[in-house]
Design a protein around this motif. Structure first.
Motif, PDB file in Angstrom:
ATOM      1  N   THR A  15     -15.781  46.792  31.121  1.00 23.27           N
ATOM      2  CA  THR A  15     -14.927  45.936  30.306  1.00 23.27           C
ATOM      3  C   THR A  15     -13.500  46.474  30.306  1.00 23.27           C
ATOM      4  OG1 THR A  15     -15.309  47.150  28.257  1.00 23.27           O
ATOM      5  CG2 THR A  15     -16.890  45.400  28.800  1.00 23.27           C
ATOM      6  N   ALA A  16     -12.589  45.682  29.781  1.00 23.75           N
ATOM      7  CA  ALA A  16     -11.183  46.103  29.726  1.00 23.75           C
ATOM      8  C   ALA A  16     -11.016  47.351  28.874  1.00 23.75           C
ATOM      9  CB  ALA A  16     -10.316  44.978  29.187  1.00 23.75           C
ATOM     10  N   ASP A  17     -11.857  47.505  27.826  1.00 24.73           N
ATOM     11  CA  ASP A  17     -11.768  48.681  26.962  1.00 24.73           C
ATOM     12  C   ASP A  17     -12.217  49.956  27.658  1.00 24.73           C
ATOM     13  OD1 ASP A  17     -10.652  47.518  24.788  1.00 24.73           O
ATOM     14  OD2 ASP A  17     -12.499  47.314  23.653  1.00 24.73           O
ATOM     15  N   THR A  18     -13.071  49.830  28.655  1.00 25.72           N
ATOM     16  CA  THR A  18     -13.583  51.024  29.327  1.00 25.72           C
ATOM     17  C   THR A  18     -12.951  51.235  30.697  1.00 25.72           C
ATOM     18  OG1 THR A  18     -15.453  49.781  30.213  1.00 25.72           O
ATOM     19  CG2 THR A  18     -15.797  50.961  28.131  1.00 25.72           C
ATOM     20  N   GLU A  19     -11.952  50.453  31.036  1.00 19.14           N
ATOM     21  CA  GLU A  19     -11.268  50.630  32.311  1.00 19.14           C
ATOM     22  C   GLU A  19     -10.572  51.990  32.317  1.00 19.14           C
ATOM     23  OE1 GLU A  19      -7.759  48.633  35.026  1.00 19.14           O
ATOM     24  OE2 GLU A  19      -8.530  47.547  33.305  1.00 19.14           O
ATOM     25  N   LEU A  20     -10.612  52.646  33.464  1.00 18.45           N
ATOM     26  CA  LEU A  20      -9.977  53.956  33.604  1.00 18.45           C
ATOM     27  C   LEU A  20      -8.701  53.817  34.417  1.00 18.45           C
ATOM     28  CD1 LEU A  20     -13.139  56.089  34.379  1.00 18.45           C
ATOM     29  CD2 LEU A  20     -11.958  55.833  32.199  1.00 18.45           C
ATOM     30  N   LEU A  21      -7.636  54.419  33.910  1.00 16.78           N
ATOM     31  CA  LEU A  21      -6.342  54.390  34.588  1.00 16.78           C
ATOM     32  C   LEU A  21      -6.077  55.717  35.283  1.00 16.78           C
ATOM     33  CD1 LEU A  21      -4.286  52.830  31.668  1.00 16.78           C
ATOM     34  CD2 LEU A  21      -5.190  51.638  33.667  1.00 16.78           C
ATOM     35  N   THR A  22      -5.346  55.657  36.371  1.00 18.87           N
ATOM     36  CA  THR A  22      -4.913  56.877  37.048  1.00 18.87           C
ATOM     37  C   THR A  22      -3.634  57.385  36.371  1.00 18.87           C
ATOM     38  OG1 THR A  22      -3.520  55.678  38.612  1.00 18.87           O
ATOM     39  CG2 THR A  22      -5.830  56.044  39.256  1.00 18.87           C
ATOM     40  N   VAL A  23      -3.280  58.613  36.665  1.00 21.79           N
ATOM     41  CA  VAL A  23      -2.034  59.174  36.122  1.00 21.79           C
ATOM     42  C   VAL A  23      -0.830  58.331  36.557  1.00 21.79           C
ATOM     43  CG1 VAL A  23      -0.496  61.178  36.155  1.00 21.79           C
ATOM     44  CG2 VAL A  23      -2.951  61.485  35.768  1.00 21.79           C
ATOM     45  N   PRO A  24      -0.719  57.919  37.834  1.00 22.55           N
ATOM     46  CA  PRO A  24       0.424  57.070  38.201  1.00 22.55           C
ATOM     47  C   PRO A  24       0.466  55.740  37.438  1.00 22.55           C
ATOM     48  CG  PRO A  24      -0.513  58.057  40.159  1.00 22.55           C
ATOM     49  CD  PRO A  24      -1.448  58.370  39.032  1.00 22.55           C
ATOM     50  N   GLN A  25      -0.687  55.171  37.118  1.00 24.27           N
ATOM     51  CA  GLN A  25      -0.696  53.933  36.336  1.00 24.27           C
ATOM     52  C   GLN A  25      -0.183  54.178  34.925  1.00 24.27           C
ATOM     53  OE1 GLN A  25      -4.863  53.061  37.083  1.00 24.27           O
ATOM     54  NE2 GLN A  25      -4.301  51.198  38.191  1.00 24.27           N
ATOM     55  N   VAL A  26      -0.583  55.295  34.315  1.00 20.77           N
ATOM     56  CA  VAL A  26      -0.089  55.643  32.977  1.00 20.77           C
ATOM     57  C   VAL A  26       1.411  55.920  33.039  1.00 20.77           C
ATOM     58  CG1 VAL A  26      -0.259  57.305  31.076  1.00 20.77           C
ATOM     59  CG2 VAL A  26      -2.338  56.477  32.203  1.00 20.77           C
ATOM     60  N   MET A  27       1.850  56.590  34.084  1.00 19.96           N
ATOM     61  CA  MET A  27       3.282  56.841  34.276  1.00 19.96           C
ATOM     62  C   MET A  27       4.048  55.517  34.263  1.00 19.96           C
ATOM     63  SD  MET A  27       3.010  59.677  37.333  1.00 19.96           S
ATOM     64  CE  MET A  27       4.650  59.334  37.940  1.00 19.96           C
ATOM     65  N   ALA A  28       3.529  54.529  34.974  1.00 20.24           N
ATOM     66  CA  ALA A  28       4.196  53.222  35.049  1.00 20.24           C
ATOM     67  C   ALA A  28       4.193  52.519  33.697  1.00 20.24           C
ATOM     68  CB  ALA A  28       3.510  52.351  36.100  1.00 20.24           C
ATOM     69  N   HIS A  29       3.087  52.587  32.972  1.00 22.93           N
ATOM     70  CA  HIS A  29       3.007  51.939  31.655  1.00 22.93           C
ATOM     71  C   HIS A  29       3.994  52.552  30.675  1.00 22.93           C
ATOM     72  CE1 HIS A  29      -0.304  49.114  31.983  1.00 22.93           C
ATOM     73  NE2 HIS A  29      -1.005  50.015  32.642  1.00 22.93           N
ATOM     74  N   LEU A  30       4.069  53.877  30.664  1.00 25.19           N
ATOM     75  CA  LEU A  30       4.923  54.565  29.691  1.00 25.19           C
ATOM     76  C   LEU A  30       6.348  54.785  30.198  1.00 25.19           C
ATOM     77  CD1 LEU A  30       2.459  57.298  28.358  1.00 25.19           C
ATOM     78  CD2 LEU A  30       3.078  55.114  27.287  1.00 25.19           C
ATOM     79  N   LYS A  31       6.569  54.536  31.476  1.00 33.52           N
ATOM     80  CA  LYS A  31       7.892  54.759  32.100  1.00 33.52           C
ATOM     81  C   LYS A  31       8.323  56.221  31.948  1.00 33.52           C
ATOM     82  CE  LYS A  31       8.612  50.278  32.841  1.00 33.52           C
ATOM     83  NZ  LYS A  31       7.281  49.724  32.924  1.00 33.52           N
ATOM     84  N   VAL A  32       7.384  57.136  32.245  1.00 33.83           N
ATOM     85  CA  VAL A  32       7.652  58.570  32.186  1.00 33.83           C
ATOM     86  C   VAL A  32       7.176  59.210  33.488  1.00 33.83           C
ATOM     87  CG1 VAL A  32       7.452  58.678  29.664  1.00 33.83           C
ATOM     88  CG2 VAL A  32       5.439  59.090  31.072  1.00 33.83           C
ATOM     89  N   GLY A  33       7.498  60.477  33.660  1.00 32.26           N
ATOM     90  CA  GLY A  33       7.121  61.199  34.860  1.00 32.26           C
ATOM     91  C   GLY A  33       5.728  61.791  34.789  1.00 32.26           C
ATOM     92  N   ARG A  34       5.278  62.280  35.927  1.00 30.03           N
ATOM     93  CA  ARG A  34       3.954  62.879  36.059  1.00 30.03           C
ATOM     94  C   ARG A  34       3.773  64.062  35.115  1.00 30.03           C
ATOM     95  NH1 ARG A  34       0.218  62.690  40.056  1.00 30.03           N
ATOM     96  NH2 ARG A  34       1.634  61.515  41.368  1.00 30.03           N
ATOM     97  N   SER A  35       4.759  64.940  35.031  1.00 34.50           N
ATOM     98  CA  SER A  35       4.607  66.122  34.181  1.00 34.50           C
ATOM     99  C   SER A  35       4.485  65.739  32.707  1.00 34.50           C
ATOM    100  CB  SER A  35       5.755  67.109  34.391  1.00 34.50           C
ATOM    101  OG  SER A  35       6.985  66.515  34.065  1.00 34.50           O
ATOM    102  N   THR A  36       5.160  64.672  32.290  1.00 32.95           N
ATOM    103  CA  THR A  36       5.046  64.221  30.909  1.00 32.95           C
ATOM    104  C   THR A  36       3.628  63.745  30.610  1.00 32.95           C
ATOM    105  OG1 THR A  36       7.372  63.588  30.858  1.00 32.95           O
ATOM    106  CG2 THR A  36       5.936  62.590  29.191  1.00 32.95           C
ATOM    107  N   VAL A  37       3.040  62.990  31.530  1.00 33.60           N
ATOM    108  CA  VAL A  37       1.668  62.522  31.333  1.00 33.60           C
ATOM    109  C   VAL A  37       0.720  63.715  31.257  1.00 33.60           C
ATOM    110  CG1 VAL A  37      -0.242  61.180  32.308  1.00 33.60           C
ATOM    111  CG2 VAL A  37       2.093  60.287  32.409  1.00 33.60           C
ATOM    112  N   TYR A  38       0.868  64.675  32.168  1.00 31.70           N
ATOM    113  CA  TYR A  38      -0.014  65.846  32.127  1.00 31.70           C
ATOM    114  C   TYR A  38       0.226  66.687  30.872  1.00 31.70           C
ATOM    115  CZ  TYR A  38      -2.128  65.020  36.652  1.00 31.70           C
ATOM    116  OH  TYR A  38      -2.860  64.479  37.688  1.00 31.70           O
TER     117      TYR A  38
END
Length: 62
Positions: free
Chosen positions: A2-25
């Motif tokens: 389901t949409a609630d259990t979908e898993l995002l990659t780090v680059p996808q989270v980076m795009a959603h939040l408009k931040v860099g890789r190190s910020t996500v980590y």
């Protein structure tokens, strides 16, 4: 899955939040953003990203 259990990659989270890789980590490392390991890769459930965003919106409003 389901949409609630979908898993995002780090680059996808980076795009959603408009931040860099190190910020996500950093968010993962400080447990502000929940994640899980799939092999050597990190995946972030969509609900964890939504929770993170809502917590920060609530903090900004306070």
């Amino acid at each position: 899955m389901t949409a609630d259990t979908e898993l995002l990659t780090v680059p996808q989270v980076m795009a959603h939040l408009k931040v860099g890789r190190s910020t996500v980590y950093d968010l993962i490392r400080t447990r502000q953003l929940a994640s899980l390991a799939v092999g050597r890769a990190r995946r972030i459930p969509t609900h964890a990203l939504s929770d993170y965003i809502h917590r920060h919106l609530d903090q900004e409003a306070a």
